[in-house]
Design a protein around this motif. Sequence first.
Motif, PDB file in Angstrom:
ATOM      1  N   GLY A 285     -12.861 -43.401  17.821  1.00  0.00           N
ATOM      2  CA  GLY A 285     -11.559 -43.140  17.227  1.00  0.00           C
ATOM      3  C   GLY A 285     -11.660 -42.943  15.729  1.00  0.00           C
ATOM      4  O   GLY A 285     -12.692 -43.215  15.108  1.00  0.00           O
ATOM      5  N   VAL A 286     -10.568 -42.511  15.143  1.00  0.00           N
ATOM      6  CA  VAL A 286     -10.528 -42.261  13.705  1.00  0.00           C
ATOM      7  C   VAL A 286     -10.760 -43.547  12.917  1.00  0.00           C
ATOM      8  O   VAL A 286     -11.454 -43.550  11.897  1.00  0.00           O
ATOM      9  CB  VAL A 286      -9.169 -41.623  13.332  1.00  0.00           C
ATOM     10  N   GLY A 287     -10.206 -44.646  13.384  1.00  0.00           N
ATOM     11  CA  GLY A 287     -10.398 -45.919  12.699  1.00  0.00           C
ATOM     12  C   GLY A 287     -11.855 -46.340  12.659  1.00  0.00           C
ATOM     13  O   GLY A 287     -12.343 -46.842  11.636  1.00  0.00           O
ATOM     14  N   ARG A 288     -12.552 -46.138  13.767  1.00  0.00           N
ATOM     15  CA  ARG A 288     -13.975 -46.481  13.802  1.00  0.00           C
ATOM     16  C   ARG A 288     -14.769 -45.581  12.854  1.00  0.00           C
ATOM     17  O   ARG A 288     -15.702 -46.046  12.197  1.00  0.00           O
ATOM     18  CB  ARG A 288     -14.508 -46.350  15.235  1.00  0.00           C
ATOM     19  N   LEU A 289     -14.392 -44.300  12.766  1.00  0.00           N
ATOM     20  CA  LEU A 289     -15.084 -43.407  11.839  1.00  0.00           C
ATOM     21  C   LEU A 289     -14.912 -43.883  10.402  1.00  0.00           C
ATOM     22  O   LEU A 289     -15.870 -43.889   9.622  1.00  0.00           O
ATOM     23  CB  LEU A 289     -14.555 -41.985  12.004  1.00  0.00           C
ATOM     24  N   ALA A 290     -13.715 -44.320  10.041  1.00  0.00           N
ATOM     25  CA  ALA A 290     -13.487 -44.861   8.698  1.00  0.00           C
ATOM     26  C   ALA A 290     -14.348 -46.102   8.463  1.00  0.00           C
ATOM     27  O   ALA A 290     -14.922 -46.279   7.375  1.00  0.00           O
ATOM     28  CB  ALA A 290     -12.010 -45.195   8.515  1.00  0.00           C
TER      29      ALA A 290
ATOM     30  N   ASN B 188     -11.064 -36.255  19.398  1.00  0.00           N
ATOM     31  CA  ASN B 188     -11.713 -37.439  18.852  1.00  0.00           C
ATOM     32  C   ASN B 188     -13.154 -37.123  18.469  1.00  0.00           C
ATOM     33  O   ASN B 188     -13.838 -36.374  19.170  1.00  0.00           O
ATOM     34  CB  ASN B 188     -11.712 -38.581  19.877  1.00  0.00           C
ATOM     35  N   PRO B 189     -13.642 -37.688  17.369  1.00  0.00           N
ATOM     36  CA  PRO B 189     -15.023 -37.423  16.964  1.00  0.00           C
ATOM     37  C   PRO B 189     -16.030 -37.895  18.009  1.00  0.00           C
ATOM     38  O   PRO B 189     -15.859 -38.954  18.617  1.00  0.00           O
ATOM     39  CB  PRO B 189     -15.182 -38.240  15.669  1.00  0.00           C
ATOM     40  N   VAL B 190     -17.064 -37.115  18.201  1.00  0.00           N
ATOM     41  CA  VAL B 190     -18.205 -37.507  19.015  1.00  0.00           C
ATOM     42  C   VAL B 190     -19.406 -37.564  18.079  1.00  0.00           C
ATOM     43  O   VAL B 190     -19.741 -36.574  17.415  1.00  0.00           O
ATOM     44  CB  VAL B 190     -18.454 -36.515  20.170  1.00  0.00           C
ATOM     45  N   ILE B 191     -20.031 -38.729  18.018  1.00  0.00           N
ATOM     46  CA  ILE B 191     -21.086 -38.991  17.032  1.00  0.00           C
ATOM     47  C   ILE B 191     -22.373 -39.340  17.763  1.00  0.00           C
ATOM     48  O   ILE B 191     -22.366 -40.083  18.740  1.00  0.00           O
ATOM     49  CB  ILE B 191     -20.712 -40.173  16.105  1.00  0.00           C
ATOM     50  N   ALA B 192     -23.498 -38.821  17.280  1.00  0.00           N
ATOM     51  CA  ALA B 192     -24.787 -39.121  17.895  1.00  0.00           C
ATOM     52  C   ALA B 192     -25.588 -40.148  17.101  1.00  0.00           C
ATOM     53  O   ALA B 192     -26.474 -40.809  17.647  1.00  0.00           O
ATOM     54  CB  ALA B 192     -25.617 -37.845  18.045  1.00  0.00           C
ATOM     55  N   GLN B 193     -25.273 -40.283  15.815  1.00  0.00           N
ATOM     56  CA  GLN B 193     -25.994 -41.250  14.974  1.00  0.00           C
ATOM     57  C   GLN B 193     -25.271 -41.378  13.641  1.00  0.00           C
ATOM     58  O   GLN B 193     -24.721 -40.405  13.123  1.00  0.00           O
ATOM     59  CB  GLN B 193     -27.441 -40.810  14.738  1.00  0.00           C
ATOM     60  N   ALA B 194     -25.263 -42.580  13.082  1.00  0.00           N
ATOM     61  CA  ALA B 194     -24.723 -42.831  11.748  1.00  0.00           C
ATOM     62  C   ALA B 194     -25.630 -43.842  11.076  1.00  0.00           C
ATOM     63  O   ALA B 194     -25.578 -45.040  11.394  1.00  0.00           O
ATOM     64  CB  ALA B 194     -23.287 -43.339  11.831  1.00  0.00           C
ATOM     65  N   ASP B 195     -26.457 -43.381  10.158  1.00  0.00           N
ATOM     66  CA  ASP B 195     -27.490 -44.258   9.612  1.00  0.00           C
ATOM     67  C   ASP B 195     -27.981 -43.689   8.286  1.00  0.00           C
ATOM     68  O   ASP B 195     -27.690 -42.537   7.934  1.00  0.00           O
ATOM     69  CB  ASP B 195     -28.651 -44.365  10.606  1.00  0.00           C
ATOM     70  N   LEU B 196     -28.750 -44.471   7.573  1.00  0.00           N
ATOM     71  CA  LEU B 196     -29.396 -43.976   6.364  1.00  0.00           C
ATOM     72  C   LEU B 196     -30.439 -42.926   6.758  1.00  0.00           C
ATOM     73  O   LEU B 196     -31.237 -43.132   7.673  1.00  0.00           O
ATOM     74  CB  LEU B 196     -30.057 -45.125   5.607  1.00  0.00           C
TER      75      LEU B 196
ATOM     76  N   ILE C 137     -17.226 -46.691   9.814  1.00  0.00           N
ATOM     77  CA  ILE C 137     -18.609 -46.218   9.654  1.00  0.00           C
ATOM     78  C   ILE C 137     -18.862 -45.772   8.213  1.00  0.00           C
ATOM     79  O   ILE C 137     -19.917 -46.078   7.631  1.00  0.00           O
ATOM     80  CB  ILE C 137     -18.904 -45.079  10.651  1.00  0.00           C
ATOM     81  N   PHE C 138     -17.904 -45.071   7.627  1.00  0.00           N
ATOM     82  CA  PHE C 138     -18.055 -44.658   6.227  1.00  0.00           C
ATOM     83  C   PHE C 138     -18.279 -45.880   5.334  1.00  0.00           C
ATOM     84  O   PHE C 138     -19.165 -45.885   4.477  1.00  0.00           O
ATOM     85  CB  PHE C 138     -16.808 -43.906   5.749  1.00  0.00           C
TER      86      PHE C 138
END
Length: 291
Positions: A80-85, A28-36, A87-88
């Motif tokens: 999860g993969v759904g949350r990553l989608a 599963n992806p591990v993400i530290a930040q998703a932002d502009l 975020i995009f």
Amino acid sequence: MICNLCPRNCNAERTEHDRAGFCNMPLNPVIAQADLHFWEEPCISGKGGGGAVFFSGCSLKCCYCQNFKISSKGYGKEIGVGRLADIFKELEDKGASCIDLVSPSHFAYSVLKAFDIYKPQIPVVYNSSGYEKVETLKMFEGIVDVYLPDLKYVESEISEKYSSCKDYFQYASEAIKEMKRQVPENIFVDGLIKKGLIIRHLVLPSNMENSRRVLRWIRENLGDGEYISLMSQYTPCSESEKHPEINRTLMTAEYDKILDYFFEIGLKNGYMQEKSSAKEIFVPPFDLRGI
């Protein structure tokens, strides 16, 4: 899954939630930040910022890594993969110029599944250390619009010393050729890159010949028109104190020598950095925002 996505070829068993392998990450992806994010090359960030998704873990162990909190220490939130989608789409809705995937290769399967759920209408940027397997990159053909790899080293002695990776150039050189095959032409619209390849090179203190060899390889193998981002932002951090020769910022004279060499060998296109970028304030806070 038995994982051999990166050149480390760990053959490690990675499950959805259990961390394993050189990257010490789960499936599963591990993400530290998703932002502009506003501090990429101008053609990527644009005025509104790129939609940067910072993945935790890395296939390198650079002693000077500014992102060591997430690359080496593994800080981040599993999603999860759904949350990553989602975020995009959220980044696209915020006006991002692109989806900037920062160090995604060890999560390749999950990233591709997320794009199956939602493929943004803005360019997808694959932002990488360059230490990649051609087989993994081929999985992204037709998905990635812009490749943004590093080409850190030519000399194996230096790559082993600073990044615990003796075979860096062996893999990075072939990876960049594959990236070029997938996106052979750089296409810009209103100053933003929509398709293509930009090769980054961070100039390290006391390592001028390594930088010259990097530029020569690009000129001899990809031609004089390749876009190159010559970075002066080196800031000693993480474990750089173990190597006194790089435990300082880059001198202006050192950077100028590499800029001069860029033109001397006939290279034409690229980006340079102001020395003021060599500050830790330009490192993202990695506070889980956007996740």
